[in-house]
Design an enzyme around this catalytic site. Structure first.
Site, short mmCIF file in Angstrom:
data_model
loop_
_atom_site.label_atom_id
_atom_site.label_comp_id
_atom_site.label_asym_id
_atom_site.label_seq_id
_atom_site.Cartn_x
_atom_site.Cartn_y
_atom_site.Cartn_z
N HIS A 26 19.68 41.44 35.10
CA HIS A 26 20.54 40.58 35.91
C HIS A 26 21.22 41.39 37.02
O HIS A 26 21.18 41.01 38.20
CB HIS A 26 21.61 39.94 35.01
CG HIS A 26 22.57 39.06 35.74
ND1 HIS A 26 22.52 37.67 35.66
CD2 HIS A 26 23.62 39.33 36.56
CE1 HIS A 26 23.49 37.15 36.40
NE2 HIS A 26 24.18 38.15 36.94
N GLU A 27 21.83 42.50 36.65
CA GLU A 27 22.54 43.31 37.65
C GLU A 27 21.57 44.03 38.58
O GLU A 27 21.85 44.19 39.77
CB GLU A 27 23.46 44.32 36.95
CG GLU A 27 24.56 43.68 36.11
CD GLU A 27 25.44 42.71 36.90
OE1 GLU A 27 25.62 42.92 38.12
OE2 GLU A 27 25.93 41.74 36.31
#
Length: 225
Positions: A26-27
């Protein structure tokens, strides 16, 4: 002791593995998209990597295991490096949630591939149970993160999209009062009020999204494609 955990101890290994994958990708998706859009801030700070160490927040991860709510380290973004701040800001914001739903899709495809092609025929019952529980947890948590992060409340990605869709004058006012929204949000998710706010959403939307993705993928394996 289990009463103080959002997940029981039998689920914990699957939860930890799934969260490490979900948070990291996600990051990374935020950082990579920002870099593609012209902002090297995350890259310069060592966030353009798939190493979990660069992305996991110890307190946020522990809190998620205990309370069912947590966070990873936010990716730094400097909008001044974007030629089209609103458009590129939206792309960077939605990259994270989209990465989570992509993980869920891949997880479902892997699940059906393993169990319809005979790959796991020689695996022990315990091994099959491990694979089944791990993939199911990976899919569930990533769908949950997809839905959760798209909620239009600060500091979530859905709110960032809303900010970038707003005119500059409105965006400035939203940013001015954003901290109040964060406080209200924390009250809604970290107090008994969550039973009337967040959990009803999760109990309806998350299963609906997961079932939709599953129903879209399953026929390809049932038909032998």
């Amino acid at each position: 002791m289990e009463n103080f955990m959002a997940f029981n101890f039998q689920e914990l290994p699957f939860v930890i593995i799934s969260l490490v994958i979900a948070f990291t990708i996600h990051e990374f998706a935020h950082a990579f998209t920002a870099y593609l859009c012209g902002d090297p801030t995350a890259k310069n700070q060592g966030r353009l990597t798939l190493s979990p160490i660069a992305h996991l927040d110890p307190i946020g991860t522990i809190l998620l295991l205990i309370a069912g709510f947590g966070w990873a380290r936010p990716v730094p973004v400097d909008r001044r490096n974007f030629k089209r701040p609103h458009l590129y800001g939206i792309l960077v914001s939605i990259a994270g949630p989209l990465s989570n739903i992509l993980i869920a899709v891949v997880g479902i495809i892997v699940f059906y591939s393993l169990f319809t092609t005979g790959v796991v025929d020689g695996v022990s019952e315990k091994g099959i149970d491990f694979i089944d529980r791990l993939i199911n947890m990976l899919v569930y948590l990533n769908v949950l993160l997809f839905v959760f992060n798209l909620l239009p409340v600060p500091p979530l990605d859905g709110y960032r999209v809303l900010e970038d869709l707003a005119p500059d004058r409105v965006r400035a006012k939203m940013m001015k009062y954003e901290h109040f929204g964060v406080i209200i949000f924390l009250i809604l998710v970290l107090t008994p009020l969550d039973r009337y706010t967040i959990y009803p959403i999760f109990n309806t939307i998350v299963p609906a999204v997961a079932n939709t993705v599953d129903n879209w993928i399953r026929p390809f394996f049932e038909s032998g494609i």
